[in-house]
Write a protein that holds these residues in place. Structure first.
Motif, PDB file in Angstrom:
ATOM      1  N   LYS A 188     -23.408 -48.425 -12.771  1.00 13.79           N
ATOM      2  CA  LYS A 188     -21.949 -48.527 -12.597  1.00 13.79           C
ATOM      3  C   LYS A 188     -21.541 -48.556 -11.137  1.00 13.79           C
ATOM      4  CE  LYS A 188     -21.254 -43.502 -12.808  1.00 13.79           C
ATOM      5  NZ  LYS A 188     -20.598 -42.381 -13.535  1.00 13.79           N
ATOM      6  N   GLN A 189     -22.448 -48.142 -10.249  1.00 10.51           N
ATOM      7  CA  GLN A 189     -22.139 -48.148  -8.813  1.00 10.51           C
ATOM      8  C   GLN A 189     -22.020 -49.564  -8.248  1.00 10.51           C
ATOM      9  OE1 GLN A 189     -24.310 -46.156 -10.296  1.00 10.51           O
ATOM     10  NE2 GLN A 189     -23.999 -44.066  -9.595  1.00 10.51           N
ATOM     11  N   VAL A 190     -22.515 -50.566  -8.978  1.00  5.38           N
ATOM     12  CA  VAL A 190     -22.301 -51.953  -8.557  1.00  5.38           C
ATOM     13  C   VAL A 190     -20.863 -52.324  -8.907  1.00  5.38           C
ATOM     14  CG1 VAL A 190     -22.959 -54.364  -8.888  1.00  5.38           C
ATOM     15  CG2 VAL A 190     -24.723 -52.590  -8.834  1.00  5.38           C
ATOM     16  N   LYS A 191     -20.070 -52.532  -7.888  1.00  3.96           N
ATOM     17  CA  LYS A 191     -18.636 -52.769  -8.077  1.00  3.96           C
ATOM     18  C   LYS A 191     -18.256 -54.241  -8.035  1.00  3.96           C
ATOM     19  CE  LYS A 191     -18.024 -48.323  -8.218  1.00  3.96           C
ATOM     20  NZ  LYS A 191     -17.760 -47.668  -9.533  1.00  3.96           N
ATOM     21  N   ALA A 192     -19.115 -55.086  -7.433  1.00  3.46           N
ATOM     22  CA  ALA A 192     -18.747 -56.497  -7.296  1.00  3.46           C
ATOM     23  C   ALA A 192     -19.980 -57.322  -6.947  1.00  3.46           C
ATOM     24  CB  ALA A 192     -17.681 -56.674  -6.220  1.00  3.46           C
ATOM     25  N   TYR A 193     -19.842 -58.635  -7.159  1.00  2.24           N
ATOM     26  CA  TYR A 193     -20.878 -59.607  -6.818  1.00  2.24           C
ATOM     27  C   TYR A 193     -20.266 -60.722  -5.967  1.00  2.24           C
ATOM     28  CZ  TYR A 193     -23.282 -57.495 -10.857  1.00  2.24           C
ATOM     29  OH  TYR A 193     -23.857 -56.622 -11.750  1.00  2.24           O
ATOM     30  N   ILE A 194     -21.064 -61.229  -5.035  1.00  2.00           N
ATOM     31  CA  ILE A 194     -20.669 -62.419  -4.280  1.00  2.00           C
ATOM     32  C   ILE A 194     -21.848 -63.384  -4.292  1.00  2.00           C
ATOM     33  CG2 ILE A 194     -19.902 -63.358  -2.069  1.00  2.00           C
ATOM     34  CD1 ILE A 194     -18.808 -60.593  -1.373  1.00  2.00           C
ATOM     35  N   GLU A 195     -21.638 -64.565  -4.847  1.00  2.00           N
ATOM     36  CA  GLU A 195     -22.707 -65.568  -4.868  1.00  2.00           C
ATOM     37  C   GLU A 195     -22.269 -66.776  -4.068  1.00  2.00           C
ATOM     38  OE1 GLU A 195     -23.545 -68.683  -6.285  1.00  2.00           O
ATOM     39  OE2 GLU A 195     -21.520 -69.159  -6.916  1.00  2.00           O
ATOM     40  N   ASP A 196     -23.200 -67.288  -3.272  1.00  2.00           N
ATOM     41  CA  ASP A 196     -22.938 -68.441  -2.422  1.00  2.00           C
ATOM     42  C   ASP A 196     -23.946 -69.529  -2.773  1.00  2.00           C
ATOM     43  OD1 ASP A 196     -22.714 -70.298  -0.386  1.00  2.00           O
ATOM     44  OD2 ASP A 196     -22.568 -68.831   1.219  1.00  2.00           O
ATOM     45  N   CYS A 197     -23.472 -70.648  -3.288  1.00  2.00           N
ATOM     46  CA  CYS A 197     -24.227 -71.873  -3.590  1.00  2.00           C
ATOM     47  C   CYS A 197     -25.430 -71.664  -4.509  1.00  2.00           C
ATOM     48  CB  CYS A 197     -24.625 -72.619  -2.319  1.00  2.00           C
ATOM     49  SG  CYS A 197     -25.694 -71.762  -1.153  1.00  2.00           S
ATOM     50  N   GLY A 198     -25.257 -70.836  -5.539  1.00  2.00           N
ATOM     51  CA  GLY A 198     -26.292 -70.682  -6.546  1.00  2.00           C
ATOM     52  C   GLY A 198     -26.230 -71.790  -7.585  1.00  2.00           C
ATOM     53  N   TYR A 199     -27.332 -71.979  -8.326  1.00  2.00           N
ATOM     54  CA  TYR A 199     -27.420 -73.046  -9.324  1.00  2.00           C
ATOM     55  C   TYR A 199     -27.146 -72.511 -10.732  1.00  2.00           C
ATOM     56  CZ  TYR A 199     -32.057 -71.021  -8.532  1.00  2.00           C
ATOM     57  OH  TYR A 199     -33.080 -70.141  -8.286  1.00  2.00           O
ATOM     58  N   THR A 200     -26.890 -73.443 -11.651  1.00  2.46           N
ATOM     59  CA  THR A 200     -26.582 -73.075 -13.035  1.00  2.46           C
ATOM     60  C   THR A 200     -27.803 -72.507 -13.746  1.00  2.46           C
ATOM     61  OG1 THR A 200     -26.950 -75.394 -13.599  1.00  2.46           O
ATOM     62  CG2 THR A 200     -24.666 -74.674 -13.374  1.00  2.46           C
ATOM     63  N   ASN A 201     -28.899 -73.232 -13.684  1.00  3.31           N
ATOM     64  CA  ASN A 201     -30.168 -72.721 -14.204  1.00  3.31           C
ATOM     65  C   ASN A 201     -31.310 -73.443 -13.503  1.00  3.31           C
ATOM     66  OD1 ASN A 201     -31.022 -75.110 -15.839  1.00  3.31           O
ATOM     67  ND2 ASN A 201     -29.226 -74.562 -17.075  1.00  3.31           N
ATOM     68  N   VAL A 202     -32.509 -72.917 -13.636  1.00  3.02           N
ATOM     69  CA  VAL A 202     -33.647 -73.461 -12.901  1.00  3.02           C
ATOM     70  C   VAL A 202     -33.986 -74.869 -13.381  1.00  3.02           C
ATOM     71  CG1 VAL A 202     -36.074 -73.090 -12.295  1.00  3.02           C
ATOM     72  CG2 VAL A 202     -34.527 -71.148 -12.474  1.00  3.02           C
ATOM     73  N   SER A 203     -33.863 -75.116 -14.680  1.00  2.71           N
ATOM     74  CA  SER A 203     -34.157 -76.439 -15.224  1.00  2.71           C
ATOM     75  C   SER A 203     -33.261 -77.506 -14.607  1.00  2.71           C
ATOM     76  CB  SER A 203     -33.985 -76.424 -16.750  1.00  2.71           C
ATOM     77  OG  SER A 203     -34.307 -77.683 -17.302  1.00  2.71           O
ATOM     78  N   SER A 241     -31.400 -68.731 -16.570  1.00  2.00           N
ATOM     79  CA  SER A 241     -30.065 -69.328 -16.510  1.00  2.00           C
ATOM     80  C   SER A 241     -29.040 -68.369 -15.918  1.00  2.00           C
ATOM     81  CB  SER A 241     -29.628 -69.737 -17.926  1.00  2.00           C
ATOM     82  OG  SER A 241     -28.291 -70.168 -17.925  1.00  2.00           O
ATOM     83  N   ALA A 242     -28.523 -68.739 -14.757  1.00  2.32           N
ATOM     84  CA  ALA A 242     -27.406 -67.990 -14.181  1.00  2.32           C
ATOM     85  C   ALA A 242     -26.152 -68.194 -15.024  1.00  2.32           C
ATOM     86  CB  ALA A 242     -27.161 -68.434 -12.744  1.00  2.32           C
ATOM     87  N   LEU A 243     -26.014 -69.385 -15.596  1.00  3.17           N
ATOM     88  CA  LEU A 243     -24.842 -69.698 -16.411  1.00  3.17           C
ATOM     89  C   LEU A 243     -24.740 -68.763 -17.610  1.00  3.17           C
ATOM     90  CD1 LEU A 243     -22.452 -71.673 -16.783  1.00  3.17           C
ATOM     91  CD2 LEU A 243     -23.982 -73.098 -18.158  1.00  3.17           C
ATOM     92  N   ASN A 244     -25.847 -68.538 -18.291  1.00  2.00           N
ATOM     93  CA  ASN A 244     -25.823 -67.630 -19.438  1.00  2.00           C
ATOM     94  C   ASN A 244     -25.593 -66.185 -19.015  1.00  2.00           C
ATOM     95  OD1 ASN A 244     -26.227 -69.692 -21.277  1.00  2.00           O
ATOM     96  ND2 ASN A 244     -28.451 -69.431 -21.353  1.00  2.00           N
ATOM     97  N   GLN A 245     -26.063 -65.839 -17.825  1.00  2.00           N
ATOM     98  CA  GLN A 245     -25.914 -64.457 -17.363  1.00  2.00           C
ATOM     99  C   GLN A 245     -24.466 -64.135 -16.989  1.00  2.00           C
ATOM    100  OE1 GLN A 245     -28.772 -63.209 -18.705  1.00  2.00           O
ATOM    101  NE2 GLN A 245     -28.927 -61.852 -16.935  1.00  2.00           N
ATOM    102  N   VAL A 246     -23.777 -65.069 -16.327  1.00  2.00           N
ATOM    103  CA  VAL A 246     -22.396 -64.753 -15.932  1.00  2.00           C
ATOM    104  C   VAL A 246     -21.477 -64.659 -17.146  1.00  2.00           C
ATOM    105  CG1 VAL A 246     -22.594 -65.694 -13.597  1.00  2.00           C
ATOM    106  CG2 VAL A 246     -21.804 -67.177 -15.459  1.00  2.00           C
TER     107      VAL A 246
END
Length: 314
Positions: A188-203, A241-246
């Motif tokens: 719970k100590q993770v309060k926020a995320y910042i992603e810069d130019c990540g991809y949808t999934n590896v495939s 997949s980053a897409l499925n994770q978000v």
């Protein structure tokens, strides 16, 4: 009958030759895409000149005191390495920074500087197979997501249960950040995320690079390389997949992408932003190049990050 037998043998031989050729090509591109080694398609690092907007950050990073932290990978058999930089004033706020493909902790100096200027402690891990961390393959953020959860827990163990943590990453590190966001029971100590130019999934990313760099179609090569990766490393490219994770995320996330990114195409950020379920913000930064948004517009980048963190961590 003899003619039919000869035809079947010829067809079988042709299929064998084609299959062997495809498997050989798959092994070659597995080495290109997954084995940690110098990559000819990556830009060579340039010397940071005093006129560069990155020079103050680079000079600061060279001189700042760094603690070496170590952790075992989530699978328990790899020793991972990180640099930890304390804020100038005691604080419970820490940024965990994830680097990109074939990068390392030291190449994230400008982001360490950014968060340090904002008053944060900074932890800069080397992903498995990169820098001073052990490993013989590039995880593209998927196995690494669980390693970063362990790093987050180490921050909490050392800095206290009242820690406030932001996870940040660029490129592969951006995808790693998004993959972390969908892990069940992230502290719970993770309060926020910042992603810069990540991809949808590896495939999608490997298929895009195969077309851009080698003019090869997705089918069947990407599937073959993915199958080899599954046998060797235990996951498929579509699974990563980053897409499925978000889609599972409920915490604040800032999405950043360069307006003219041709390595991780800018168009990838839009489905990611749309799929995210938490409070969110999108920044498209003018300019060309991959993972150059901070370098192209440091003031815009810093002010956006600062306001976002003020909203969710203070």
């Amino acid at each position: 009958m003899k003619k039919r037998t000869k035809l079947l043998i010829a067809c079988a031989s042709l299929v064998t030759v084609v299959a062997a050729g495809l498997f050989g090509a798959g092994l070659y591109f597995y080495k290109v895409a997954v084995v940690p080694a110098p990559k000819s398609f990556l830009s060579k690092p340039q010397r940071i000149k005093p006129s560069s907007p990155l020079y103050p950050a680079h000079r600061w990073y060279q001189g700042v005191h760094k603690q070496r932290w170590h952790e075992l990978s989530a699978t328990g058999h790899l020793k991972l390495d990180a640099n930890y930089i304390s804020a100038d004033q005691p604080t419970n706020k820490t940024a965990v920074v994830a680097h990109g493909f074939m990068g390392n902790k030291d190449k994230m100096f400008q982001y360490a500087y950014l968060f340090h200027q904002l008053g944060y402690n900074v932890l800069l891990p080397d992903a498995r197979g990169h820098g001073d961390s052990q490993g013989n393959y590039i995880g593209y953020g998927w196995p690494d997501r669980l390693d970063y959860v362990k790093w987050i827990k180490k921050v909490i163990a050392r800095k206290g249960p009242d820690s406030k943590i932001v996870v940040f990453g660029t490129s592969m590190g951006g995808a790693t950040t998004m993959m972390v966001s969908g892990v069940k029971n992230v502290p719970k100590q993770v309060k926020a995320y910042i992603e810069d130019c990540g991809y949808t999934n590896v495939s999608d990313e490997i298929a895009y690079q195969a077309k851009q760099l080698y003019h090869l179609p997705r089918f069947p090569l990407v599937g073959i390389v993915s199958a080899i990766n599954w046998v060797k490393n235990g996951y498929t490219f579509k699974e990563a997949s980053a897409l499925n994770q978000v889609k599972k995320n409920r915490r604040p996330m800032l999405f950043i992408h360069g307006a003219h990114d041709h390595f991780v195409p800018t168009k990838m950020v839009y489905p990611l932003y749309k799929a995210d379920k938490g409070p969110k913000q999108l920044l498209i930064v003018p300019g060309r190049g991959h993972a150059r948004s901070y370098q192209n517009h440091p003031k815009l980048y810093t002010e956006t990050v600062k306001k976002f963190l003020n909203r969710y961590l203070d």
